[in-house]
Design a protein around this motif. Structure first.
Motif, PDB file in Angstrom:
ATOM      1  N   ILE A  18       0.819  -1.229   0.000  1.00 41.05           N
ATOM      2  CA  ILE A  18       0.000   0.000   0.000  1.00 41.05           C
ATOM      3  C   ILE A  18       0.846   1.270   0.000  1.00 41.05           C
ATOM      4  CG2 ILE A  18      -1.912  -1.153   1.155  1.00 41.05           C
ATOM      5  CD1 ILE A  18      -1.076   0.240   3.743  1.00 41.05           C
ATOM      6  N   SER A  19       2.162   1.133  -0.228  1.00 42.17           N
ATOM      7  CA  SER A  19       3.035   2.313  -0.201  1.00 42.17           C
ATOM      8  C   SER A  19       2.987   3.058  -1.533  1.00 42.17           C
ATOM      9  CB  SER A  19       4.478   1.901   0.125  1.00 42.17           C
ATOM     10  OG  SER A  19       4.965   0.992  -0.850  1.00 42.17           O
ATOM     11  N   TRP A  20       1.802   3.584  -1.845  1.00 42.56           N
ATOM     12  CA  TRP A  20       1.590   4.372  -3.054  1.00 42.56           C
ATOM     13  C   TRP A  20       1.060   5.743  -2.638  1.00 42.56           C
ATOM     14  CZ3 TRP A  20       3.076   2.471  -7.734  1.00 42.56           C
ATOM     15  CH2 TRP A  20       3.339   1.110  -7.801  1.00 42.56           C
ATOM     16  N   PRO A  21       1.351   6.777  -3.413  1.00 44.37           N
ATOM     17  CA  PRO A  21       0.954   8.121  -2.979  1.00 44.37           C
ATOM     18  C   PRO A  21      -0.514   8.467  -3.175  1.00 44.37           C
ATOM     19  CG  PRO A  21       2.123   8.254  -5.069  1.00 44.37           C
ATOM     20  CD  PRO A  21       2.193   6.820  -4.615  1.00 44.37           C
ATOM     21  N   ASP A  22      -1.166   7.901  -4.205  1.00 44.28           N
ATOM     22  CA  ASP A  22      -2.524   8.353  -4.505  1.00 44.28           C
ATOM     23  C   ASP A  22      -3.565   7.354  -4.020  1.00 44.28           C
ATOM     24  OD1 ASP A  22      -3.495   6.786  -7.241  1.00 44.28           O
ATOM     25  OD2 ASP A  22      -1.334   7.052  -7.083  1.00 44.28           O
ATOM     26  N   LEU A  23      -4.774   7.860  -3.797  1.00 40.18           N
ATOM     27  CA  LEU A  23      -5.848   7.093  -3.182  1.00 40.18           C
ATOM     28  C   LEU A  23      -6.245   5.876  -4.015  1.00 40.18           C
ATOM     29  CD1 LEU A  23      -7.777   7.145  -0.753  1.00 40.18           C
ATOM     30  CD2 LEU A  23      -9.387   8.428  -2.174  1.00 40.18           C
ATOM     31  N   SER A 153      -5.869  -2.795   9.545  1.00 42.74           N
ATOM     32  CA  SER A 153      -6.794  -1.683   9.280  1.00 42.74           C
ATOM     33  C   SER A 153      -6.232  -0.357   9.791  1.00 42.74           C
ATOM     34  CB  SER A 153      -8.163  -1.955   9.914  1.00 42.74           C
ATOM     35  OG  SER A 153      -8.101  -1.894  11.331  1.00 42.74           O
ATOM     36  N   ALA A 154      -5.491  -0.397  10.911  1.00 40.82           N
ATOM     37  CA  ALA A 154      -4.886   0.825  11.446  1.00 40.82           C
ATOM     38  C   ALA A 154      -3.823   1.354  10.485  1.00 40.82           C
ATOM     39  CB  ALA A 154      -4.272   0.549  12.815  1.00 40.82           C
ATOM     40  N   ARG A 155      -3.056   0.456   9.901  1.00 46.46           N
ATOM     41  CA  ARG A 155      -2.026   0.867   8.945  1.00 46.46           C
ATOM     42  C   ARG A 155      -2.663   1.384   7.654  1.00 46.46           C
ATOM     43  NH1 ARG A 155       2.138  -1.955  11.708  1.00 46.46           N
ATOM     44  NH2 ARG A 155       3.813  -1.600  10.208  1.00 46.46           N
ATOM     45  N   LEU A 156      -3.763   0.749   7.271  1.00 43.05           N
ATOM     46  CA  LEU A 156      -4.472   1.193   6.071  1.00 43.05           C
ATOM     47  C   LEU A 156      -5.060   2.589   6.270  1.00 43.05           C
ATOM     48  CD1 LEU A 156      -5.646   0.714   3.257  1.00 43.05           C
ATOM     49  CD2 LEU A 156      -7.592  -0.437   4.349  1.00 43.05           C
ATOM     50  N   ALA A 157      -5.621   2.854   7.441  1.00 38.02           N
ATOM     51  CA  ALA A 157      -6.212   4.166   7.711  1.00 38.02           C
ATOM     52  C   ALA A 157      -5.180   5.267   7.524  1.00 38.02           C
ATOM     53  CB  ALA A 157      -6.791   4.203   9.124  1.00 38.02           C
ATOM     54  N   LEU A 158      -3.973   5.054   8.028  1.00 38.73           N
ATOM     55  CA  LEU A 158      -2.915   6.053   7.898  1.00 38.73           C
ATOM     56  C   LEU A 158      -2.497   6.234   6.443  1.00 38.73           C
ATOM     57  CD1 LEU A 158      -1.149   7.944   9.569  1.00 38.73           C
ATOM     58  CD2 LEU A 158       0.536   6.113   9.748  1.00 38.73           C
ATOM     59  N   HIS A 161      -5.157   8.172   4.664  1.00 38.54           N
ATOM     60  CA  HIS A 161      -5.093   9.582   5.074  1.00 38.54           C
ATOM     61  C   HIS A 161      -4.001  10.311   4.304  1.00 38.54           C
ATOM     62  CE1 HIS A 161      -5.340  13.102   7.619  1.00 38.54           C
ATOM     63  NE2 HIS A 161      -4.079  12.970   7.962  1.00 38.54           N
ATOM     64  N   HIS A 162      -2.825   9.712   4.222  1.00 36.67           N
ATOM     65  CA  HIS A 162      -1.721  10.327   3.484  1.00 36.67           C
ATOM     66  C   HIS A 162      -2.050  10.433   1.990  1.00 36.67           C
ATOM     67  CE1 HIS A 162       1.324   9.092   6.837  1.00 36.67           C
ATOM     68  NE2 HIS A 162       0.691  10.215   7.109  1.00 36.67           N
ATOM     69  N   ALA A 163      -2.712   9.411   1.461  1.00 39.73           N
ATOM     70  CA  ALA A 163      -3.075   9.423   0.043  1.00 39.73           C
ATOM     71  C   ALA A 163      -4.054  10.555  -0.254  1.00 39.73           C
ATOM     72  CB  ALA A 163      -3.676   8.080  -0.361  1.00 39.73           C
ATOM     73  N   ARG A 164      -5.010  10.767   0.650  1.00 45.19           N
ATOM     74  CA  ARG A 164      -5.968  11.864   0.449  1.00 45.19           C
ATOM     75  C   ARG A 164      -5.257  13.217   0.496  1.00 45.19           C
ATOM     76  NH1 ARG A 164     -11.845  10.720   3.297  1.00 45.19           N
ATOM     77  NH2 ARG A 164     -12.820   9.937   1.383  1.00 45.19           N
ATOM     78  N   LEU A 165      -4.313  13.361   1.414  1.00 46.52           N
ATOM     79  CA  LEU A 165      -3.544  14.609   1.483  1.00 46.52           C
ATOM     80  C   LEU A 165      -2.762  14.822   0.194  1.00 46.52           C
ATOM     81  CD1 LEU A 165      -2.156  14.494   5.147  1.00 46.52           C
ATOM     82  CD2 LEU A 165      -4.036  15.896   4.270  1.00 46.52           C
ATOM     83  N   LEU A 169      -3.281  17.855  -2.465  1.00 47.52           N
ATOM     84  CA  LEU A 169      -2.155  18.705  -2.865  1.00 47.52           C
ATOM     85  C   LEU A 169      -2.002  18.716  -4.375  1.00 47.52           C
ATOM     86  CD1 LEU A 169       0.295  20.430  -2.101  1.00 47.52           C
ATOM     87  CD2 LEU A 169       1.627  18.327  -1.858  1.00 47.52           C
ATOM     88  N   LYS A 170      -2.165  17.531  -4.978  1.00 46.66           N
ATOM     89  CA  LYS A 170      -2.052  17.436  -6.438  1.00 46.66           C
ATOM     90  C   LYS A 170      -3.149  18.258  -7.119  1.00 46.66           C
ATOM     91  CE  LYS A 170      -2.808  13.402  -8.243  1.00 46.66           C
ATOM     92  NZ  LYS A 170      -2.654  11.978  -8.613  1.00 46.66           N
ATOM     93  N   ASP A 171      -4.366  18.214  -6.566  1.00 47.61           N
ATOM     94  CA  ASP A 171      -5.470  19.002  -7.129  1.00 47.61           C
ATOM     95  C   ASP A 171      -5.181  20.497  -7.024  1.00 47.61           C
ATOM     96  OD1 ASP A 171      -6.849  16.713  -7.752  1.00 47.61           O
ATOM     97  OD2 ASP A 171      -8.137  16.768  -5.974  1.00 47.61           O
ATOM     98  N   LYS A 172      -4.602  20.905  -5.890  1.00 45.98           N
ATOM     99  CA  LYS A 172      -4.266  22.322  -5.712  1.00 45.98           C
ATOM    100  C   LYS A 172      -3.185  22.765  -6.694  1.00 45.98           C
ATOM    101  CE  LYS A 172      -5.569  22.837  -0.854  1.00 45.98           C
ATOM    102  NZ  LYS A 172      -5.101  23.126   0.524  1.00 45.98           N
ATOM    103  N   GLU A 173      -2.207  21.872  -6.926  1.00 50.85           N
ATOM    104  CA  GLU A 173      -1.144  22.197  -7.880  1.00 50.85           C
ATOM    105  C   GLU A 173      -1.713  22.346  -9.290  1.00 50.85           C
ATOM    106  OE1 GLU A 173       1.652  19.056  -7.381  1.00 50.85           O
ATOM    107  OE2 GLU A 173       2.715  20.044  -5.747  1.00 50.85           O
ATOM    108  N   LEU A 174      -2.637  21.447  -9.654  1.00 52.22           N
ATOM    109  CA  LEU A 174      -3.260  21.539 -10.979  1.00 52.22           C
ATOM    110  C   LEU A 174      -4.087  22.816 -11.112  1.00 52.22           C
ATOM    111  CD1 LEU A 174      -4.414  17.829 -11.502  1.00 52.22           C
ATOM    112  CD2 LEU A 174      -2.544  19.014 -12.667  1.00 52.22           C
ATOM    113  N   ALA A 175      -4.792  23.165 -10.028  1.00 53.55           N
ATOM    114  CA  ALA A 175      -5.584  24.401 -10.046  1.00 53.55           C
ATOM    115  C   ALA A 175      -4.674  25.615 -10.165  1.00 53.55           C
ATOM    116  CB  ALA A 175      -6.434  24.491  -8.780  1.00 53.55           C
ATOM    117  N   LEU A 176      -3.525  25.559  -9.478  1.00 52.38           N
ATOM    118  CA  LEU A 176      -2.567  26.664  -9.550  1.00 52.38           C
ATOM    119  C   LEU A 176      -1.988  26.794 -10.949  1.00 52.38           C
ATOM    120  CD1 LEU A 176      -1.023  28.856  -8.004  1.00 52.38           C
ATOM    121  CD2 LEU A 176       0.703  27.141  -7.448  1.00 52.38           C
TER     122      LEU A 176
END
Length: 282
Positions: A18-23, A153-158, A161-165, A169-176
């Protein structure tokens, strides 16, 4: 000791999966891991959307009627504000024996899922979603399996959470980038000559109208200081009013600017200091 080592290896393997950046990739890899390692008949992740108005449902392989991969189920606000009961794991060993079934439980039963485990995905003290497992057997999820997937499940939640962040951030960069593109197009298409300079007066942007007006190429203008567009006599008579510009005032002056062919062109200049410390003159 062997069982403990097996659990540690399983958690290490899960973290790698699950060590991927996006959701999208995190959910896909997690669902595949649970399906392949545990052989559940049904695996899904229900994430509460940022507006807390709906669950975004992610499934792997097996879907149920009206709930498919990447679908969304809208919920009542009260469903998302129930207190401690939402934060505890819930195991239904036999759905056939339950008198009152929820929306998801009805759909599971309609698709022959008889036992069901729901694990809350917690970030701090807040529920951000649920990890759901189903079996076509009564009491089909044994206690050791329940305990290990609780840890995962605890590791997945984290990770989620990081993937959503990351996605936010990626959406904000695209908007910028889109905003910057629109700004540049607006500047380029303006009928008036527009020059932008840094704090030292070096020209860092010039639109097409400025290129036509002064006769320089874009590359030539970007190698110049704005002071070179004024004659020495003009700078003596009307020096650049940096004090007013640095104070945030818009400075309007009539000047004669020197073109590439040395002709002098009378113009009205409107200059302003921007929030990033640069200056723009129209």
């Amino acid at each position: 000791m062997s069982k403990r080592l097996d659990s540690v290896r399983l958690m290490v393997d899960f973290d790698q999966e699950i060590s991927w950046p996006d959701l999208g990739l995190v959910t896909k890899q997690a669902l595949g891991f649970f399906q392949d390692r545990f052989g559940f008949d049904r695996v899904s992740i229900a994430l509460i959307n940022p507006e807390r108005s709906a669950f975004d449902i992610y499934t792997h392989y097996l879907t149920i009627t009206e709930i498919s991969t990447n679908s969304q189920v809208f919920v009542k606000p009260s469903t998302l504000t129930k207190p401690s009961s939402q934060k505890k794991p819930r195991y239904q060993r036999d759905l056939l024996r339950r008198k009152h079934l929820g929306f998801l439980e009805k759909k599971l039963l309609a698709n022959s899922i008889l036992s069901y485990l729901r694990l809350p995905l917690l970030i701090g003290n807040q529920v951000v979603g649920f990890l759901n497992f189903g079996s076509r057997k009564v009491d089909g999820i044994d206690r050791p399996t329940q305990e290990i997937v609780k840890l995962l499940s605890a590791r997945l939640a984290l990770a989620l959470h990081h993937a959503r962040l990351y996605d936010a951030l990626k959406d904000k960069e695209l908007a910028l980038l889109s905003s910057e593109k629109n700004y540049r197009e607006l500047i380029e298409q303006a009928g008036d000559a527009i020059l932008k300079g840094n704090a030292n007066g070096d020209i860092i942007q010039a639109n097409h109208a400025a290129v036509r007006l002064f006769g320089y190429t874009p590359d030539e203008l970007l190698c110049m200081n704005i002071s070179t567009l004024f004659s020495e006599e003009m700078l003596r008579q009307k020096p650049l009013d940096s004090d007013r510009l640095n104070a945030g005032e818009a400075v309007i002056t009539e000047r004669s600017l020197k073109c590439k062919d040395s002709t002098l062109l009378p113009v009205e200049m409107n200059s302003k200091k921007l929030s990033d410390g640069s200056f723009v003159s129209i």
